[in-house]
Design an enzyme around this catalytic site. Structure first.
Site, mmCIF file in Angstrom:
data_model
loop_
_atom_site.group_PDB
_atom_site.id
_atom_site.type_symbol
_atom_site.label_atom_id
_atom_site.label_comp_id
_atom_site.label_asym_id
_atom_site.label_seq_id
_atom_site.Cartn_x
_atom_site.Cartn_y
_atom_site.Cartn_z
ATOM 1 N N THR A 147 0.824 -1.212 0.000
ATOM 2 C CA THR A 147 0.000 0.000 0.000
ATOM 3 C C THR A 147 0.862 1.268 0.000
ATOM 4 N N GLY A 186 3.197 -3.197 8.270
ATOM 5 C CA GLY A 186 3.486 -3.471 9.677
ATOM 6 C C GLY A 186 4.954 -3.810 9.872
ATOM 7 N N GLU A 429 -6.048 -5.783 4.119
ATOM 8 C CA GLU A 429 -6.138 -6.973 3.248
ATOM 9 C C GLU A 429 -7.330 -6.886 2.299
HETATM 10 C C1 LIG Z 1 -5.189 -21.395 4.192
HETATM 11 C C2 LIG Z 1 -4.751 -20.219 4.891
HETATM 12 C C3 LIG Z 1 -4.476 -20.568 6.246
HETATM 13 C C4 LIG Z 1 -3.982 -19.767 7.130
HETATM 14 C C5 LIG Z 1 -3.666 -18.374 6.886
HETATM 15 C C6 LIG Z 1 -2.419 -18.034 7.530
HETATM 16 C C7 LIG Z 1 -2.141 -16.873 7.955
HETATM 17 C C8 LIG Z 1 -3.091 -15.762 8.014
HETATM 18 C C9 LIG Z 1 -3.689 -15.710 9.313
HETATM 19 C C10 LIG Z 1 -4.298 -14.726 9.834
HETATM 20 C C11 LIG Z 1 -4.408 -13.428 9.229
HETATM 21 C C12 LIG Z 1 -4.043 -12.403 10.147
HETATM 22 C C13 LIG Z 1 -3.056 -11.594 9.956
HETATM 23 C C14 LIG Z 1 -2.239 -11.642 8.751
HETATM 24 C C15 LIG Z 1 -1.242 -10.653 8.532
HETATM 25 C C16 LIG Z 1 -1.401 -9.415 8.144
HETATM 26 C C17 LIG Z 1 -2.610 -8.609 8.220
HETATM 27 C C18 LIG Z 1 -2.250 -7.265 8.707
HETATM 28 C C19 LIG Z 1 -1.971 -6.314 7.903
HETATM 29 C C20 LIG Z 1 -2.517 -6.170 6.566
HETATM 30 C C21 LIG Z 1 -1.807 -6.156 5.451
HETATM 31 C C22 LIG Z 1 -2.345 -5.611 4.176
HETATM 32 O O1 LIG Z 1 -3.350 -4.957 4.154
HETATM 33 S S1 LIG Z 1 -1.450 -5.924 2.779
HETATM 34 C C23 LIG Z 1 -2.245 -5.053 1.485
HETATM 35 C C24 LIG Z 1 -3.556 -5.642 1.098
HETATM 36 N N1 LIG Z 1 -4.095 -4.968 -0.049
HETATM 37 C C25 LIG Z 1 -5.182 -5.346 -0.651
HETATM 38 O O2 LIG Z 1 -5.840 -6.266 -0.236
HETATM 39 C C26 LIG Z 1 -5.527 -4.618 -1.910
HETATM 40 C C27 LIG Z 1 -6.908 -4.881 -2.405
HETATM 41 N N2 LIG Z 1 -6.957 -4.776 -3.844
HETATM 42 C C28 LIG Z 1 -6.812 -5.833 -4.672
HETATM 43 O O3 LIG Z 1 -6.643 -6.958 -4.221
HETATM 44 C C29 LIG Z 1 -6.891 -5.568 -6.140
HETATM 45 O O4 LIG Z 1 -6.497 -4.321 -6.498
HETATM 46 C C30 LIG Z 1 -8.290 -5.819 -6.681
HETATM 47 C C31 LIG Z 1 -8.576 -7.286 -6.527
HETATM 48 C C32 LIG Z 1 -9.347 -5.015 -5.919
HETATM 49 C C33 LIG Z 1 -8.373 -5.441 -8.138
HETATM 50 O O5 LIG Z 1 -7.247 -5.888 -8.814
HETATM 51 P P1 LIG Z 1 -6.968 -5.527 -10.340
HETATM 52 O O6 LIG Z 1 -5.653 -6.032 -10.722
HETATM 53 O O7 LIG Z 1 -7.257 -4.109 -10.588
HETATM 54 O O8 LIG Z 1 -8.007 -6.402 -10.985
HETATM 55 P P2 LIG Z 1 -9.184 -6.065 -11.960
HETATM 56 O O9 LIG Z 1 -8.722 -5.416 -13.196
HETATM 57 O O10 LIG Z 1 -10.265 -5.414 -11.170
HETATM 58 O O11 LIG Z 1 -9.553 -7.524 -12.423
HETATM 59 C C34 LIG Z 1 -10.065 -8.268 -11.561
HETATM 60 C C35 LIG Z 1 -9.850 -9.658 -12.189
HETATM 61 O O12 LIG Z 1 -8.777 -10.228 -11.514
HETATM 62 C C36 LIG Z 1 -9.244 -11.272 -10.722
HETATM 63 N N3 LIG Z 1 -8.526 -11.214 -9.467
HETATM 64 C C37 LIG Z 1 -8.286 -10.147 -8.696
HETATM 65 N N4 LIG Z 1 -7.607 -10.507 -7.624
HETATM 66 C C38 LIG Z 1 -7.414 -11.819 -7.734
HETATM 67 C C39 LIG Z 1 -6.773 -12.775 -6.897
HETATM 68 N N5 LIG Z 1 -6.203 -12.415 -5.748
HETATM 69 N N6 LIG Z 1 -6.761 -14.039 -7.296
HETATM 70 C C40 LIG Z 1 -7.334 -14.414 -8.434
HETATM 71 N N7 LIG Z 1 -7.969 -13.553 -9.278
HETATM 72 C C41 LIG Z 1 -8.000 -12.290 -8.895
HETATM 73 C C42 LIG Z 1 -10.707 -10.946 -10.537
HETATM 74 O O13 LIG Z 1 -11.449 -12.065 -10.201
HETATM 75 C C43 LIG Z 1 -11.080 -10.400 -11.866
HETATM 76 O O14 LIG Z 1 -11.272 -11.453 -12.758
HETATM 77 P P3 LIG Z 1 -12.244 -11.242 -13.996
HETATM 78 O O15 LIG Z 1 -12.275 -12.600 -14.620
HETATM 79 O O16 LIG Z 1 -13.553 -10.837 -13.423
HETATM 80 O O17 LIG Z 1 -11.687 -10.183 -14.866
HETATM 81 C C1 LIG Z 2 -4.304 -1.663 10.468
HETATM 82 C C2 LIG Z 2 -3.844 -1.712 9.046
HETATM 83 C C3 LIG Z 2 -2.738 -2.464 8.712
HETATM 84 C C4 LIG Z 2 -2.282 -2.479 7.391
HETATM 85 N N1 LIG Z 2 -1.154 -3.171 7.088
HETATM 86 C C5 LIG Z 2 -0.685 -3.147 5.819
HETATM 87 C C6 LIG Z 2 0.521 -3.817 5.474
HETATM 88 O O1 LIG Z 2 1.153 -4.443 6.320
HETATM 89 N N2 LIG Z 2 0.974 -3.751 4.210
HETATM 90 C C7 LIG Z 2 0.307 -3.068 3.249
HETATM 91 O O2 LIG Z 2 0.767 -3.039 2.115
HETATM 92 N N3 LIG Z 2 -0.852 -2.426 3.538
HETATM 93 C C8 LIG Z 2 -1.355 -2.444 4.780
HETATM 94 N N4 LIG Z 2 -2.523 -1.801 5.084
HETATM 95 C C9 LIG Z 2 -3.205 -1.034 4.049
HETATM 96 C C10 LIG Z 2 -4.521 -1.657 3.618
HETATM 97 O O3 LIG Z 2 -4.306 -2.831 2.884
HETATM 98 C C11 LIG Z 2 -5.316 -0.643 2.820
HETATM 99 O O4 LIG Z 2 -5.612 0.441 3.675
HETATM 100 C C12 LIG Z 2 -6.583 -1.258 2.283
HETATM 101 O O5 LIG Z 2 -6.301 -2.179 1.257
HETATM 102 C C13 LIG Z 2 -7.589 -0.196 1.789
HETATM 103 O O6 LIG Z 2 -7.030 0.622 0.840
HETATM 104 P P1 LIG Z 2 -7.104 2.221 0.922
HETATM 105 O O7 LIG Z 2 -6.561 2.615 2.246
HETATM 106 O O8 LIG Z 2 -6.469 2.716 -0.308
HETATM 107 O O9 LIG Z 2 -8.638 2.571 0.903
HETATM 108 P P2 LIG Z 2 -9.387 3.334 -0.251
HETATM 109 O O10 LIG Z 2 -9.415 2.472 -1.449
HETATM 110 O O11 LIG Z 2 -8.874 4.703 -0.410
HETATM 111 O O12 LIG Z 2 -10.833 3.367 0.374
HETATM 112 C C14 LIG Z 2 -11.526 4.556 0.750
HETATM 113 C C15 LIG Z 2 -13.001 4.412 0.307
HETATM 114 O O13 LIG Z 2 -13.050 4.378 -1.118
HETATM 115 C C16 LIG Z 2 -13.866 3.303 -1.527
HETATM 116 N N5 LIG Z 2 -13.390 2.750 -2.802
HETATM 117 C C17 LIG Z 2 -12.107 2.626 -3.238
HETATM 118 N N6 LIG Z 2 -12.067 2.031 -4.433
HETATM 119 C C18 LIG Z 2 -13.342 1.766 -4.780
HETATM 120 C C19 LIG Z 2 -13.940 1.139 -5.896
HETATM 121 N N7 LIG Z 2 -13.230 0.644 -6.891
HETATM 122 N N8 LIG Z 2 -15.286 1.022 -5.914
HETATM 123 C C20 LIG Z 2 -16.019 1.489 -4.878
HETATM 124 N N9 LIG Z 2 -15.506 2.090 -3.795
HETATM 125 C C21 LIG Z 2 -14.182 2.212 -3.737
HETATM 126 C C22 LIG Z 2 -13.763 2.280 -0.406
HETATM 127 O O14 LIG Z 2 -14.888 1.420 -0.389
HETATM 128 C C23 LIG Z 2 -13.680 3.156 0.818
HETATM 129 O O15 LIG Z 2 -14.985 3.475 1.241
HETATM 130 C C24 LIG Z 2 -2.985 -1.759 6.394
HETATM 131 C C25 LIG Z 2 -4.123 -1.009 6.748
HETATM 132 C C26 LIG Z 2 -4.552 -0.982 8.055
HETATM 133 C C27 LIG Z 2 -5.752 -0.161 8.412
#
Ligand SMILES: CC/C=C\C/C=C\C/C=C\C/C=C\C/C=C\C/C=C\C=C\C(=O)SCCNC(=O)CCNC(=O)[C@H](O)C(C)(C)COP(=O)(O)OP(=O)(O)OC[C@H]1O[C@@H](n2cnc3c(N)ncnc32)[C@H](O)[C@@H]1OP(=O)(O)O
Ligand SMILES: Cc1cc2nc3c(=O)[nH]c(=O)nc-3n(C[C@H](O)[C@H](O)[C@H](O)COP(=O)(O)OP(=O)(O)OC[C@H]3O[C@@H](n4cnc5c(N)ncnc54)[C@H](O)[C@@H]3O)c2cc1C
Length: 662
Positions: A147, A186, A429
């Site tokens: 992010t 993190g 996530e």
């Molecule tokens: C079995 C597991 C067992 C145990 C698990 C073990 C450990 C975990 C345990 C506990 C969890 C607790 C803690 C974990 C640790 C960390 C958490 C704390 C911190 C958090 C970290 C973070 O937040 S990291 C950053 C996370 N960021 C996001 O999640 C970003 C969200 N955005 C996206 O994922 C993408 O941008 C999007 C999916 C929204 C869009 O992607 P984009 O490339 O733009 O795609 P589109 O053009 O929209 O096309 C979508 C097409 O792609 C397919 N698609 C998208 N994503 C996937 C995917 N991941 N896999 C497969 N396919 C995917 C989608 O279906 C679309 O397909 P179409 O056919 O419709 O086109």
């Molecule tokens: C506690 C915490 C820990 C985190 N840890 C990590 C980490 O370790 N590593 C890492 O990489 N990231 C991390 N993140 C970041 C996190 O993954 C992002 O904040 C999250 O994916 C949301 O993205 P954003 O902040 O850009 O929200 P935004 O996308 O800016 O969302 C703001 C608003 O816009 C709306 N919006 C955005 N896009 C669309 C759309 N296409 N259609 C409709 N509505 C939309 C959302 O619904 C929301 O209401 C962490 C975040 C938090 C809060």
């Protein structure tokens, strides 16, 4: 003396009333008697470490002290894990003891939760051989840096750039704008020396999309940022205070070619880009963590429910009947309505997690054989369940907190911190709406396939059934309710699809029509999730190996979940299923009967989560129910109670009072 004799008498009475064997429930919840034994044994080992005990509650520490204490304890905990592995030749069993130690979030969460899994999942065998041993043994500490200030949800829009330089066979990392700075990872703030950086790959001026790279950002000896790296911490948040979230920017920072994780796509020495079979495989770690979050939701709901149910058994207030003593607040039906859904939901999320874990494992196995057919279903299901369970779990924790009245507002109840941590999962996530819209894409495709009479994946096959079958009369049975939720999802998917078509007929292009229909699309995904949660949890209960006594109670809990959500979403059911007003009245009565039936087992049910006092970390929720004593003991730890008169009296209060006399 047994623990029972030291207990609050209300809790002793509650436990005596329980109609099932709590140990059987514990073993069922955690998998087996052996799993329970091993988990407890490991928890004992951790809790035996004196250095892991805090001298004063974390809340009295400064932001910096809290972090430093978090790192101190995380490193000790790491040693305990290592020693266990060395002794038993396997990893410690799944446990939540980190919560008893760190209380908030470990600064190593991202190392264990995403850095290591990304190397394992995205690295070639050579890269795994190079990085995994160092990462797993903590010779290096990492995070997952995706992010940015400007982009989190839309990861194709990330601005961090990795330009390949074939002359030196290196990538040059740059963050050209303020919005391109990594923000949130993190452990990044002050803990890690490595990270997986997700960046836009450029070769010869051409963009090749986002890819993961390993970058060492701090010196391993001095811990100073390496030249070309700007890194720091982002400051206090609503929760996650010890997670050490940070920011990061690169200025012409070079890393060797081998540092791009190349399991899916490769850059050859000469700069040739070799595309992977599916570029979305790069998002694999997020899918895994989303599955894990569903399991986490079960834990947080269980934790809050344990605290609030035990407290409600101990707390007496007002009278149900004037002639009787003050009632336990747990006897008020309104209180049962607030709390029992949290108990039931924890079981539902646990079953959904186990179901998703199987789906995840199958798809990973298939991917290793280059079969991708079931990846879209996994992605769509993980997205919507993560989105719905995290939001619901957050609301349940907050409801439990409110159900504890004023004392629920005390930090020492551990409910405020638990809420902050639980609710964060709605955003991290993958933000909730964004993930639900991903599932909606899948549902629209499934719907179009259903219209063409094609075979659908198991999780959406009900769409086809609902399309083929004419609606049958409503049945007030669990199976009938599950069908009802499937009808709601069917109806909402169909309505959202038709809304898109309507806008397109009016001349809008697909994207605008999608946006105009997106509130409905989100609701369709929510309904789909609810249908899955109801079906999976009901099936799990029906196929469980529990004894008749336990089975009866687990069925009551599952029915409570189904009935609760039927009543909560009755408008949808009236719109999309054959439920009638009379059915709803019967279900309302049934719901009240379920609350009354569950009531005698409430304490037994939360004891069945087997969360020890150190994990609960709550004045209100401990096993012995010494609520008031603990509240007072904790209050006395306040630094303000370590002196009879605080210096502010002489500095400010006294002068003010004296000025007032003049
Ligand atoms: C079995 C597991 C067992 C145990 C698990 C073990 C450990 C975990 C345990 C506990 C969890 C607790 C803690 C974990 C640790 C960390 C958490 C704390 C911190 C958090 C970290 C973070 O937040 S990291 C950053 C996370 N960021 C996001 O999640 C970003 C969200 N955005 C996206 O994922 C993408 O941008 C999007 C999916 C929204 C869009 O992607 P984009 O490339 O733009 O795609 P589109 O053009 O929209 O096309 C979508 C097409 O792609 C397919 N698609 C998208 N994503 C996937 C995917 N991941 N896999 C497969 N396919 C995917 C989608 O279906 C679309 O397909 P179409 O056919 O419709 O086109
Ligand atoms: C506690 C915490 C820990 C985190 N840890 C990590 C980490 O370790 N590593 C890492 O990489 N990231 C991390 N993140 C970041 C996190 O993954 C992002 O904040 C999250 O994916 C949301 O993205 P954003 O902040 O850009 O929200 P935004 O996308 O800016 O969302 C703001 C608003 O816009 C709306 N919006 C955005 N896009 C669309 C759309 N296409 N259609 C409709 N509505 C939309 C959302 O619904 C929301 O209401 C962490 C975040 C938090 C809060």
């Amino acid at each position: 003396m047994s623990t029972e004799t030291k207990c609050n008498p209300d809790l002793v009475r509650e436990r005596a009333k329980c109609t099932f064997d709590v140990n059987e429930l514990i073993n069922l919840f955690y998998g087996s008697e052996k799993a329970t034994k091993e988990r407890r044994h490991f928890e004992d080992a951790v809790l035996a470490v004196k250095e892991l005990k805090d001298a004063i509650p974390e809340e009295y520490l400064s932001h910096k002290e809290r972090y430093e204490n978090g790192v101190r304890k995380a490193t000790i905990l790491r040693d305990v894990y290592r020693d266990y592995k060395a002794k038993h030749n396997r990893d410690p069993p799944p446990n939540q003891i980190t919560k008893a130690v760190i209380k908030d979030i470990s600064p190593f969460l991202l190392h264990n939760g995403m850095f290591v899994p990304t190397i394992a999942g995205q690295g070639t065998p050579e890269q795994q051989a190079e990085w995994l041993p160092k990462a797993e043994s903590m010779q290096i500490i990492g995070t997952y840096a995706q992010t940015e200030l400007g982009h989190g949800s839309f990861i194709r829009g990330l601005e961090t750039i990795a330009t390949y330089d074939p002359k030196t066979e290196e990538f040059v990392l740059n963050n050209p704008t303020l919005t391109s700075f990594k923000w949130w990872p993190g452990g990044l703030g002050s803990t890690v020396n490595h990270c997986v950086v997700v960046a836009q790959l450029y070769i010869n001026g051409k963009s090749h999309g986002i890819h993961p790279f390993i970058a060492q950002i701090r010196d391993l000896d001095t811990h100073k940022p390496l030249p070309g790296v700007k890194v720091g911490e982002i400051g206090p948040k609503m929760g996650f205070q010890t997670a050490n979230n940070g920011f990061l920017g690169f200025d012409n920072f070079r890393i060797p070619r081998k540092n791009m994780l190349m399991k899916n796509a490769q850059v050859l020495k000469d700069g040739t880009f070799v595309k992977g079979i599916n570029e979305k495989l790069t998002y694999g770690t997020m899918v895994m963590v989303r599955v894990g979050i569903v399991g986490d939701c079960s834990f947080y709901a269980a934790l809050a429910a344990t605290i609030a149910v035990r407290y409600s058994a101990v707390r007496h207030q007002s009278h149900i009947k004037a002639s009787e003593p003050e009632a336990q607040i747990l006897d008020y039906l309104t209180q049962q309505h607030k709390l029992f859904i949290a108990v039931a939901s924890s079981h539902v999320y646990r079953n959904a997690y186990l179901w998703m874990e199987k789906m995840y494992t199958n798809v990973m196995k298939e991917l290793s054989q280059d079969k991708q057919d079931n990846l879209p279903e996994l992605h769509a299901t993980a997205c919507c369940l993560k989105a719905v369970c995290s939001r619901d779990a957050g609301s349940l924790v907050e409801e439990c907190r409110l159900a504890c009245g004023g004392h629920g507002y005390m930090a020492s109840s551990n409910l405020p911190l638990t809420y902050g941590v639980t609710i964060a999962a709605v955003t991290y996530e993958g933000e909730r709406t964004v993930l639900l819209l991903q599932t909606a894409r899948y549902l629209m495709k499934a719907w179009m396939a259903a219209l063409k009479g094609k075979v659908l994946s198991p999780s959406v096959s009900y769409l086809l059934n609902s399309l083929k079958e004419s609606k049958k009369p409503w049945q007030n049975t669990p199976e009938g309710i599950v069908k009802g939720f499937q009808h709601v999802s069917f109806g909402k998917v169909k309505a959202a699809y038709e809304t898109i078509q309507k806008y397109m007929k009016q001349g809008k292009d697909y994207e605008d029509a999608w946006n105009l229909a997106s509130v409905q699309l989100v609701k369709a995904s929510e309904a789909h999730s609810r249908a899955i949660l109801c079906e999976v949890s009901w099936e799990a209960v029906c196929s469980s190996s529990a004894s008749p006594n336990l089975s009866r109670v687990l069925q009551q809990l599952a029915q409570l979940y189904l009935t609760y959500w039927t009543l909560e979403t009755s408008g949808d059911l009236l719109l999309y299923s054959n439920i009638t007003k009379d059915d709803l009245i019967i279900l309302r009565d049934k719901y009240e009967e379920l609350l009354v039936a569950i009531r005698p087992n409430a304490v037994g049910l939360v004891d069945g989560f087997d969360l020890r006092d150190e994990i609960l970390n709550s004045t209100l929720g401990s096993y012995d129910g010494r609520v008031y004593e603990r509240l007072m003991e904790e209050a006395l730890k306040s630094p303000l109670n370590q002196e009879t008169v605080n210096s502010s009296f002489h500095k400010y209060l006294k002068p003010m009072m004296e000025k007032a006399k003049l």
